[in-house]
Design a protein around this motif. Structure first.
Motif, PDB file in Angstrom:
ATOM      1  N   MET A   1      16.039   0.171 -12.775  1.00  0.00           N
ATOM      2  CA  MET A   1      15.328   0.544 -11.562  1.00  0.00           C
ATOM      3  C   MET A   1      13.827   0.306 -11.770  1.00  0.00           C
ATOM      4  SD  MET A   1      14.775   4.203  -9.661  1.00  0.00           S
ATOM      5  CE  MET A   1      16.484   4.485  -9.374  1.00  0.00           C
ATOM      6  N   PHE A   2      13.205  -0.209 -10.752  1.00  0.00           N
ATOM      7  CA  PHE A   2      11.768  -0.475 -10.763  1.00  0.00           C
ATOM      8  C   PHE A   2      11.082   0.612  -9.940  1.00  0.00           C
ATOM      9  CE2 PHE A   2       8.059  -2.249  -8.634  1.00  0.00           C
ATOM     10  CZ  PHE A   2       7.370  -2.823  -9.676  1.00  0.00           C
ATOM     11  N   ARG A   3      10.047   1.240 -10.518  1.00  0.00           N
ATOM     12  CA  ARG A   3       9.293   2.262  -9.791  1.00  0.00           C
ATOM     13  C   ARG A   3       7.805   1.995  -9.944  1.00  0.00           C
ATOM     14  NH1 ARG A   3      10.914   8.142 -10.975  1.00  0.00           N
ATOM     15  NH2 ARG A   3      10.292   7.573 -13.070  1.00  0.00           N
ATOM     16  N   LEU A   4       7.097   2.012  -8.812  1.00  0.00           N
ATOM     17  CA  LEU A   4       5.650   1.808  -8.783  1.00  0.00           C
ATOM     18  C   LEU A   4       5.012   3.062  -8.192  1.00  0.00           C
ATOM     19  CD1 LEU A   4       3.536  -0.591  -9.265  1.00  0.00           C
ATOM     20  CD2 LEU A   4       3.502  -0.720  -6.781  1.00  0.00           C
ATOM     21  N   TRP A   5       4.011   3.576  -8.888  1.00  0.00           N
ATOM     22  CA  TRP A   5       3.317   4.794  -8.465  1.00  0.00           C
ATOM     23  C   TRP A   5       1.996   4.394  -7.840  1.00  0.00           C
ATOM     24  CZ3 TRP A   5       1.492   8.971 -12.505  1.00  0.00           C
ATOM     25  CH2 TRP A   5       1.141  10.152 -11.836  1.00  0.00           C
ATOM     26  N   GLY A   6       1.764   4.795  -6.604  1.00  0.00           N
ATOM     27  CA  GLY A   6       0.515   4.541  -5.900  1.00  0.00           C
ATOM     28  C   GLY A   6      -0.247   5.840  -5.709  1.00  0.00           C
ATOM     29  N   LYS A   7      -1.574   5.819  -6.008  1.00  0.00           N
ATOM     30  CA  LYS A   7      -2.382   7.038  -5.935  1.00  0.00           C
ATOM     31  C   LYS A   7      -3.737   6.720  -5.312  1.00  0.00           C
ATOM     32  CE  LYS A   7      -1.649   7.009 -10.358  1.00  0.00           C
ATOM     33  NZ  LYS A   7      -1.707   7.232 -11.799  1.00  0.00           N
ATOM     34  N   GLU A   8      -4.207   7.601  -4.455  1.00  0.00           N
ATOM     35  CA  GLU A   8      -5.559   7.513  -3.892  1.00  0.00           C
ATOM     36  C   GLU A   8      -6.438   8.550  -4.582  1.00  0.00           C
ATOM     37  OE1 GLU A   8      -5.888   8.178   0.290  1.00  0.00           O
ATOM     38  OE2 GLU A   8      -4.967   6.271   0.790  1.00  0.00           O
ATOM     39  N   PHE A   9      -7.641   8.122  -4.980  1.00  0.00           N
ATOM     40  CA  PHE A   9      -8.575   9.021  -5.648  1.00  0.00           C
ATOM     41  C   PHE A   9      -9.918   9.052  -4.931  1.00  0.00           C
ATOM     42  CE2 PHE A   9      -5.664   8.184  -9.104  1.00  0.00           C
ATOM     43  CZ  PHE A   9      -5.643   9.376  -9.812  1.00  0.00           C
ATOM     44  N   LYS A  10     -10.519  10.236  -4.911  1.00  0.00           N
ATOM     45  CA  LYS A  10     -11.886  10.400  -4.435  1.00  0.00           C
ATOM     46  C   LYS A  10     -12.544  11.467  -5.309  1.00  0.00           C
ATOM     47  CE  LYS A  10     -14.773  11.184  -0.444  1.00  0.00           C
ATOM     48  NZ  LYS A  10     -15.259   9.926   0.071  1.00  0.00           N
ATOM     49  N   ASP A  11     -13.717  11.151  -5.848  1.00  0.00           N
ATOM     50  CA  ASP A  11     -14.450  12.069  -6.723  1.00  0.00           C
ATOM     51  C   ASP A  11     -13.579  12.578  -7.874  1.00  0.00           C
ATOM     52  OD1 ASP A  11     -16.691  11.817  -5.045  1.00  0.00           O
ATOM     53  OD2 ASP A  11     -15.998  13.465  -3.774  1.00  0.00           O
ATOM     54  N   ASN A  12     -12.821  11.687  -8.472  1.00  0.00           N
ATOM     55  CA  ASN A  12     -11.931  11.985  -9.616  1.00  0.00           C
ATOM     56  C   ASN A  12     -10.829  12.984  -9.295  1.00  0.00           C
ATOM     57  OD1 ASN A  12     -13.091  10.178 -11.450  1.00  0.00           O
ATOM     58  ND2 ASN A  12     -14.695  11.644 -11.955  1.00  0.00           N
ATOM     59  N   HIS A  13     -10.483  13.121  -8.026  1.00  0.00           N
ATOM     60  CA  HIS A  13      -9.373  13.974  -7.615  1.00  0.00           C
ATOM     61  C   HIS A  13      -8.353  13.126  -6.867  1.00  0.00           C
ATOM     62  CE1 HIS A  13     -11.301  17.729  -8.731  1.00  0.00           C
ATOM     63  NE2 HIS A  13     -12.415  17.300  -8.141  1.00  0.00           N
ATOM     64  N   MET A  14      -7.089  13.324  -7.204  1.00  0.00           N
ATOM     65  CA  MET A  14      -6.047  12.585  -6.498  1.00  0.00           C
ATOM     66  C   MET A  14      -5.845  13.210  -5.123  1.00  0.00           C
ATOM     67  SD  MET A  14      -2.215  11.453  -7.696  1.00  0.00           S
ATOM     68  CE  MET A  14      -1.939  12.990  -8.510  1.00  0.00           C
ATOM     69  N   LEU A  15      -5.986  12.392  -4.088  1.00  0.00           N
ATOM     70  CA  LEU A  15      -5.812  12.875  -2.723  1.00  0.00           C
ATOM     71  C   LEU A  15      -4.345  12.891  -2.325  1.00  0.00           C
ATOM     72  CD1 LEU A  15      -8.728  10.937  -0.978  1.00  0.00           C
ATOM     73  CD2 LEU A  15      -8.737  13.282  -1.848  1.00  0.00           C
ATOM     74  N   ARG A  16      -3.653  11.803  -2.633  1.00  0.00           N
ATOM     75  CA  ARG A  16      -2.226  11.707  -2.330  1.00  0.00           C
ATOM     76  C   ARG A  16      -1.603  10.645  -3.218  1.00  0.00           C
ATOM     77  NH1 ARG A  16      -2.405   9.133   3.761  1.00  0.00           N
ATOM     78  NH2 ARG A  16      -4.091   7.684   3.350  1.00  0.00           N
ATOM     79  N   ASP A  17      -0.298  10.740  -3.347  1.00  0.00           N
ATOM     80  CA  ASP A  17       0.404   9.763  -4.170  1.00  0.00           C
ATOM     81  C   ASP A  17       1.810   9.569  -3.636  1.00  0.00           C
ATOM     82  OD1 ASP A  17       1.933  11.435  -6.943  1.00  0.00           O
ATOM     83  OD2 ASP A  17       1.340  12.319  -5.051  1.00  0.00           O
ATOM     84  N   THR A  18       2.434   8.497  -4.066  1.00  0.00           N
ATOM     85  CA  THR A  18       3.810   8.197  -3.700  1.00  0.00           C
ATOM     86  C   THR A  18       4.419   7.314  -4.778  1.00  0.00           C
ATOM     87  OG1 THR A  18       5.258   7.399  -1.921  1.00  0.00           O
ATOM     88  CG2 THR A  18       3.261   6.137  -2.322  1.00  0.00           C
ATOM     89  N   VAL A  19       5.721   7.382  -4.898  1.00  0.00           N
ATOM     90  CA  VAL A  19       6.450   6.518  -5.826  1.00  0.00           C
ATOM     91  C   VAL A  19       7.416   5.677  -5.002  1.00  0.00           C
ATOM     92  CG1 VAL A  19       8.066   6.425  -7.752  1.00  0.00           C
ATOM     93  CG2 VAL A  19       6.247   8.134  -7.740  1.00  0.00           C
ATOM     94  N   ILE A  20       7.367   4.375  -5.210  1.00  0.00           N
ATOM     95  CA  ILE A  20       8.252   3.445  -4.518  1.00  0.00           C
ATOM     96  C   ILE A  20       9.295   2.950  -5.514  1.00  0.00           C
ATOM     97  CG2 ILE A  20       8.392   1.289  -3.215  1.00  0.00           C
ATOM     98  CD1 ILE A  20       6.732   3.498  -1.818  1.00  0.00           C
ATOM     99  N   CYS A  21      10.562   3.119  -5.169  1.00  0.00           N
ATOM    100  CA  CYS A  21      11.662   2.670  -6.015  1.00  0.00           C
ATOM    101  C   CYS A  21      12.264   1.400  -5.421  1.00  0.00           C
ATOM    102  CB  CYS A  21      12.745   3.735  -6.098  1.00  0.00           C
ATOM    103  SG  CYS A  21      12.157   5.289  -6.769  1.00  0.00           S
ATOM    104  N   ASP A  22      12.621   0.462  -6.296  1.00  0.00           N
ATOM    105  CA  ASP A  22      13.195  -0.802  -5.844  1.00  0.00           C
ATOM    106  C   ASP A  22      14.349  -1.170  -6.776  1.00  0.00           C
ATOM    107  OD1 ASP A  22      13.791  -3.386  -5.037  1.00  0.00           O
ATOM    108  OD2 ASP A  22      11.700  -3.997  -4.870  1.00  0.00           O
TER     109      ASP A  22
END
Length: 87
Positions: A1-22
């Motif tokens: 299984m392939f998984r990619l983690w996407g994360k948004e950061f502002k001022d060294n804090h993670m705002l939101r994230d998601t993991v996409i499985c393929d």
């Protein structure tokens, strides 16, 4: 299984994230681009432009960061980071 983690950061804090499985039989490159498309759709972002340093960093570390220079539209965070967490 392939998984990619996407994360948004502002001022060294993670705002939101998601993991996409393929689990498809696509090539690794297609899985990366499809997962990035899914992340951008979920976060309501335009697709980032891959610059040379993004490609080099991704080849070496299986992760890269997309800053304002990578986006055509203005972004309200510092960077988007993608990271392969499982292949």
């Amino acid at each position: 299984m392939f998984r990619l983690w996407g994360k948004e950061f502002k001022d060294n804090h993670m705002l939101r994230d998601t993991v996409i499985c393929d689990e498809t039989d696509d090539t690794r490159t297609h899985k990366i681009f499809n997962a990035l498309d899914s992340i951008c759709y979920e976060f309501n972002l335009s697709k980032p432009i891959w610059l040379d340093h993004n490609i080099d960093e991704f080849k070496r570390h299986d992760k890269t960061r997309f800053y304002q220079d990578n986006f055509v539209d203005s972004i309200d965070f510092d960077y988007l980071e993608i990271h392969i967490i499982e292949e």
